[in-house]
Design a protein around this motif. Structure first.
Motif, PDB file in Angstrom:
ATOM      1  N   THR A 110      -2.944  -0.414  -0.541  1.00 15.37           N
ATOM      2  CA  THR A 110      -3.628   0.872  -0.668  1.00 15.37           C
ATOM      3  C   THR A 110      -4.553   1.122   0.509  1.00 15.37           C
ATOM      4  OG1 THR A 110      -3.534   0.682  -3.080  1.00 15.37           O
ATOM      5  CG2 THR A 110      -5.096   2.258  -2.157  1.00 15.37           C
ATOM      6  N   GLU A 111      -5.341   0.114   0.857  1.00 15.13           N
ATOM      7  CA  GLU A 111      -6.270   0.269   1.982  1.00 15.13           C
ATOM      8  C   GLU A 111      -5.520   0.419   3.292  1.00 15.13           C
ATOM      9  OE1 GLU A 111      -9.753   0.956   3.791  1.00 15.13           O
ATOM     10  OE2 GLU A 111      -9.392   0.754   1.633  1.00 15.13           O
ATOM     11  N   GLN A 112      -4.432  -0.312   3.454  1.00 10.89           N
ATOM     12  CA  GLN A 112      -3.658  -0.205   4.687  1.00 10.89           C
ATOM     13  C   GLN A 112      -3.012   1.172   4.824  1.00 10.89           C
ATOM     14  OE1 GLN A 112      -0.889  -3.456   4.708  1.00 10.89           O
ATOM     15  NE2 GLN A 112      -2.475  -5.022   4.909  1.00 10.89           N
ATOM     16  N   VAL A 113      -2.525   1.725   3.712  1.00  8.30           N
ATOM     17  CA  VAL A 113      -1.947   3.071   3.763  1.00  8.30           C
ATOM     18  C   VAL A 113      -3.017   4.096   4.116  1.00  8.30           C
ATOM     19  CG1 VAL A 113      -0.891   4.877   2.356  1.00  8.30           C
ATOM     20  CG2 VAL A 113      -0.072   2.536   2.181  1.00  8.30           C
ATOM     21  N   THR A 274       8.551   4.110   0.828  1.00  5.59           N
ATOM     22  CA  THR A 274       7.653   4.962   1.617  1.00  5.59           C
ATOM     23  C   THR A 274       6.383   4.209   1.974  1.00  5.59           C
ATOM     24  OG1 THR A 274       8.511   6.952   0.532  1.00  5.59           O
ATOM     25  CG2 THR A 274       6.383   7.128   1.639  1.00  5.59           C
ATOM     26  N   VAL A 275       5.799   3.527   0.987  1.00  2.91           N
ATOM     27  CA  VAL A 275       4.589   2.735   1.248  1.00  2.91           C
ATOM     28  C   VAL A 275       4.889   1.615   2.245  1.00  2.91           C
ATOM     29  CG1 VAL A 275       2.872   1.226   0.192  1.00  2.91           C
ATOM     30  CG2 VAL A 275       3.625   3.287  -1.000  1.00  2.91           C
ATOM     31  N   ALA A 276       6.016   0.914   2.048  1.00  2.00           N
ATOM     32  CA  ALA A 276       6.373  -0.176   2.964  1.00  2.00           C
ATOM     33  C   ALA A 276       6.601   0.339   4.381  1.00  2.00           C
ATOM     34  CB  ALA A 276       7.625  -0.884   2.448  1.00  2.00           C
ATOM     35  N   ALA A 277       7.191   1.517   4.507  1.00  2.00           N
ATOM     36  CA  ALA A 277       7.438   2.076   5.840  1.00  2.00           C
ATOM     37  C   ALA A 277       6.139   2.460   6.535  1.00  2.00           C
ATOM     38  CB  ALA A 277       8.357   3.291   5.731  1.00  2.00           C
ATOM     39  N   ILE A 278       5.196   3.024   5.782  1.00  2.00           N
ATOM     40  CA  ILE A 278       3.900   3.393   6.373  1.00  2.00           C
ATOM     41  C   ILE A 278       3.173   2.152   6.886  1.00  2.00           C
ATOM     42  CG2 ILE A 278       1.619   4.343   5.837  1.00  2.00           C
ATOM     43  CD1 ILE A 278       2.983   6.274   3.910  1.00  2.00           C
ATOM     44  N   ILE A 279       3.310   1.049   6.156  1.00  2.00           N
ATOM     45  CA  ILE A 279       2.672  -0.194   6.596  1.00  2.00           C
ATOM     46  C   ILE A 279       3.387  -0.786   7.811  1.00  2.00           C
ATOM     47  CG2 ILE A 279       2.098  -2.557   5.895  1.00  2.00           C
ATOM     48  CD1 ILE A 279       0.465  -0.348   4.538  1.00  2.00           C
ATOM     49  N   SER A 280       4.692  -0.633   7.864  1.00  2.00           N
ATOM     50  CA  SER A 280       5.491  -1.329   8.874  1.00  2.00           C
ATOM     51  C   SER A 280       5.513  -0.627  10.223  1.00  2.00           C
ATOM     52  CB  SER A 280       6.937  -1.505   8.370  1.00  2.00           C
ATOM     53  OG  SER A 280       6.957  -2.216   7.148  1.00  2.00           O
TER      54      SER A 280
END
Length: 369
Positions: A110-113, A274-280
């Motif tokens: 959550t914080e990383q996003v 979507t969350v994994a892509a935003i982090i990656s």
């Protein structure tokens, strides 16, 4: 006494009919509530049984092919079950480490996003100043704290971690495996016993028709859906690999598994990716290519492939399908959501063959196709 008087004398009063209707509705409502409670309370037993029966319908064609080679049913069932179990365990072993890594990062996602999206939503310079100020405060705080003595334990092997985390599910897996073997080895034994205890020939025939149609429709659905999902997972994995997404096989497998629950499953897998892509990825436009690509693949698969191969054959109302997935997901969790369509399809077959339940079948079916 006239005919009208006799008819009036023989007919029950209106308030009696109303009382009977209210009583019937009350009994039906109580029965439904008790049935739902029983399904939820017995989930630990009913879920493995339902999974085993579904796998039996999926793998039965292999047993029939092996029987044509004059291989005994018990031996064929053992070969099929061991092969299926081995492939499943190898797949879980291969995907366990990347899946565990993402799960462990869950509290930080959550914080990383927020950190990735914040520069796109506000002033980049202001966000950088805030981040620099936070970093300075953290450094000053760490400088004032005494050093901590931390003992680093050696990492457990992947197999040890997998067995530790899945120990609670071993009992259910054992029930599924043993019951699946007996179902495959028994063949039509249970059906023959069921027919033998039914007294009337008409009822025997109807029972055989219902069970055969349920087996045929469910088996076709599971085989077709499994093949479609394997293709979907392969396409998603290839597309994400081309986009530079880490662990593409993991995401392809996730898309394939959750696609057993239409509408709900693809939405969940799309949100997770979507969350994994935003982090990656470094930039938000690069990250958004992943969910857009997966969404396009899901739309093509749902509208053109699944609709043609499955939708027209089962002819189930999309609203009923969605409600069934939500209901069984609420009762049995993820397993219930994945098995919702075979369950509602079986209910539809029973309603079609029972005259008093025909209106329910009309409600379940999609009349637009």
């Amino acid at each position: 006494m006239t005919e009208l008087d006799l008819r009036k004398q023989g007919s029950p009063p209106a308030h009696v009919d109303s009382a009977l209707v209210v009583r019937s509705v009350s009994i039906t409502g109580i029965f439904v509530i008790l049935a739902v409670f029983a399904l939820h309370a017995a989930a630990d037993i009913l879920i493995p049984i339902t999974i085993a029966y579904s796998l039996n319908l999926l793998l039965s064609p292999l047993i029939r092919r092996l029987s044509k080679l004059r291989i005994p049913a018990p031996l064929s069932a053992a070969v099929v079950v061991i092969s299926f179990l081995g492939i499943s365990l190898l797949s879980i072993y291969a995907l366990f480490e990347p899946a565990e890594e993402w799960i462990q990062r869950g509290p930080q996602l959550t914080e990383q996003v927020k950190q990735k999206i914040r520069p796109m939503l506000g002033s980049i310079e202001g966000a950088q100043k805030v981040a620099a100020g936070v970093d300075t405060l953290i450094e000053d705080k760490l400088a004032q704290e005494p050093p901590l003595n931390v003992k680093v334990q050696p990492d457990a092997s992947r197999l040890e971690r997998m067995l530790t985390n899945t120990s609670s599910a071993l009992a259910s897996i054992g029930i599924v495996v043993v019951l699946l073997y007996f179902l495959l080895a028994a063949g039509d034994t249970f059906l023959n016993k069921l027919v033998s205890i039914i007294p009337k020939f008409k009822d025997k025939r109807r029972a055989v028709e219902i069970i055969r149609e349920i087996q045929r429709d469910t088996s076709r659905y599971l085989i077709t859906r499994t093949l479609i999902n394997i293709g979907l997972g392969a396409v998603v994995a290839f597309a994400l690999a081309m986009l530079g997404m880490p662990n593409p096989i993991l995401w392809g497998t996730l898309a394939a598994l959750l696609n057993f629950a239409p509408y709900v499953g693809p939405a969940i897998s799309l949100s997770i990716m979507t969350v994994a892509a935003i982090i990656s990825f470094d930039t938000l436009p690069e990250a958004l290519l992943v969910p857009l690509t997966v969404l396009l693949i899901n739309i093509l698969e749902g509208e053109f492939i699944s609709h043609q191969l499955i939708g027209k054959r089962l002819a189930l109302s999309p609203v009923i399908v969605f409600m069934s997935i939500v209901f069984w997901g609420w009762i049995w969790g993820i397993a219930g959501a994945l098995m919702a369509i075979p369950i509602i399809a079986a209910i539809n077959v029973v309603c079609q063959h029972v005259d008093s339940l025909n209106p329910v079948s009309e409600f379940i079916r999609d009349t637009n196709d």
